[in-house]
Scaffold this motif. Sequence first.
Motif, short mmCIF file in Angstrom:
data_model
loop_
_atom_site.label_atom_id
_atom_site.label_comp_id
_atom_site.label_asym_id
_atom_site.label_seq_id
_atom_site.Cartn_x
_atom_site.Cartn_y
_atom_site.Cartn_z
N UNK A 128 0.52 -1.06 0.01
CA UNK A 128 0.04 -0.40 -0.22
C UNK A 128 1.57 1.31 0.00
N UNK A 129 2.11 1.22 0.66
CA UNK A 129 2.58 2.85 1.08
C UNK A 129 3.87 2.33 -0.30
N UNK A 131 2.13 2.14 -2.26
CA UNK A 131 1.46 2.53 -3.60
C UNK A 131 1.63 4.08 -3.95
N UNK A 132 1.58 4.78 -2.40
CA UNK A 132 1.22 5.97 -2.31
C UNK A 132 2.30 7.28 -2.00
N UNK A 139 -0.72 8.61 -3.63
CA UNK A 139 -1.10 9.07 -3.00
C UNK A 139 -1.33 10.73 -2.87
N UNK A 171 2.11 6.02 10.54
CA UNK A 171 0.35 5.86 10.28
C UNK A 171 0.31 4.29 10.77
N UNK B 49 -8.37 7.28 5.07
CA UNK B 49 -7.73 7.33 3.13
C UNK B 49 -7.00 6.36 2.24
N UNK B 50 -5.69 6.00 3.34
CA UNK B 50 -4.88 5.41 2.51
C UNK B 50 -5.52 3.62 2.59
N UNK B 51 -6.39 3.51 3.52
CA UNK B 51 -7.38 1.93 2.76
C UNK B 51 -7.98 2.38 2.04
N UNK B 53 -7.92 4.83 -0.34
CA UNK B 53 -6.90 4.50 -1.64
C UNK B 53 -6.50 3.12 -2.08
N UNK B 54 -6.45 2.31 -1.67
CA UNK B 54 -6.22 1.09 -1.76
C UNK B 54 -7.69 0.45 -2.68
N UNK B 57 -8.15 2.02 -6.07
CA UNK B 57 -7.05 1.99 -6.88
C UNK B 57 -7.24 0.08 -7.16
#
Lengths: 299, 302
Positions: A128-129, A131-132, A139, A171, B49-51, B53-54, B57
């Motif tokens: 995930x990170x 990607x972020x 993101x 996080x 937000x990261x979730x 976004x996941x 995506x």
Amino acid sequence: MTAVSARSTLARREARRFHLFVSPWVIGFVLFSAGPILGAVVLSFMDWNLLRPPTWVGFANYERMFTDPEFWESIENTVQYGLGSVALGVSFTFLLALLLNQPLRFQGLFRTVMYLPSVVSGLATALLWLNILHPDYGLINKVLASFGIEGPGWLASQEWAIPGLVLMSVWGAGNTIVIYLAGLQGIPKTLYEAAEIDGAGWWRRFWSVTVPMMSPVIFFNVVTGFIAALQSYVLILVMTEGGPGNATMVLGLYIYRHAFVYFDMGYAATLSWAMFALVIAVTAIQFGLARRWVHYEFK
Amino acid sequence: MLVETAVKPARPTRPGGKPLSSEQAERVRRIRRSGAYILLAISSAVFLLPFLWMVTTSLKSDAENLAFPPQWLPDSFNFDNYAKGWSGSLPFTRFLLNTIVITALSMAGNLVSCILPAYAFARLRARAAGFMFAALLATMMIPREITLVPKFVMFSKLGWVDTYLPLVVPEFFGVALYIFLLRQFFTTIPQELIDAARIDGASELRILWSVMLPLARPAIAAICLFSFVGNWNQYLENSIYLRSMEKITLAQGLGMFNGQYVTQYNQMMAVALVSMLPILVIFFLAQKTFIRGVTLTGIAGR
């Protein structure tokens, strides 16, 4: 039978039961902790790639380590990552815990949301990170772009790779928040009431009651946070494999690489003792500094 | 500090100590409360937000995924990313089954091997108990990197590499953290209950089973969850010991995905979401117990 011997028979029986009950752990301790530790001492004096028989090389691995520039680089990266993640993590999560400790509605929901990332931490977090933190599609840089700021290359750049990893570690710091919450709930209400009667405002109460009363908990989080940060590398292994260049080659990763990529078991064992020394040194410094700022009610 | 007068209900004051009127006080309180809500909402958003976004995506098309300038939301939901990712060239169903087997065996091992020592440390006396407890605490502080290499050497000499044995067998010999956590809980159970059971002629195992365990249910639930999450997420040890494609776990499979298709983030996120689904479900069902377990002991899981 006299009372005394009856008691000693009972005590003996109790002791026998104790030994029986703890025996699984004792066997495990010898096989998987104490034994391997002794093994690591012996291995650190050997040269061994698992294929050829091991040879005794004395202190050669230690000499090699002290003159190995990549080793020193990895120490530097490890300390940078540790300082960054602890400084940012401990202060940010403290503020969050203060907020989460307010008697507000949806308190449970907010707490769950902030604890959630530390449960899923694992490979999914790393991907995930990855990607972020992507320089173009990620993101963070998208958010920055919508404010007209051009974000850095994060994991693709030598300077920003460690800060990127630090962000990820904050996080996933839900455990720290929970420990802070437990501490905050332990502060006696009477202290706040007394301060209020003395005319202390919110800020004053925070500095004169909350911070000193919480200092042992903050200290605990700093010490355990550092120990965890100095040893963390699994996510880094997946995300950057130590790159770009050697920018994220932390000590744990360096050990992993020598052991399971180069099969240089002796040198890997030596490096693991360096990690142990680093952990002990940093913890000792923490305890030394603690006398200046940690407040204990009962000395 | 002297507090002799009757304690008045707490009321916000100015730094100078001058009390506010009750109306003003109420307003200050209300502003403070809404400020707290706003801050909490913002920080929750940052955490969530990261979730999100996941999820978005995972629903994007390949083109949207690589669009520049990047796109926030997909135009249509591409659920086929889930099917494509899951049954692409990597056998994720196989990985899932392997993960379930390893996690279930490890959890069972942890329960069997941690309850007995924890009970002994909490309730039985022996001369060596203090020393052994100190050793238990020490094992929690030693970096696992030190034992990683010798353990690998040991297991490879036993011919256990590329089997589940190095991952499962040690779990049947106790985990220091869980023993410590349970022991803390067992010590809080009143001695009278145990004495009463003894007078009724109950054996030690009987006391453990029918007196201690029912009372320690929250602690045991917390350990089950720690153990589940820890083993489900385990990546390092798995990737050291497991080599062949039909034995590896979900976490390893995801790692391979990362190596193979660097740009297929949409499929990768879909598979990653599926792989963490069990943990999310269990966490939502048991989050109260889980957080209480952490809070009670002040010790966080890895």
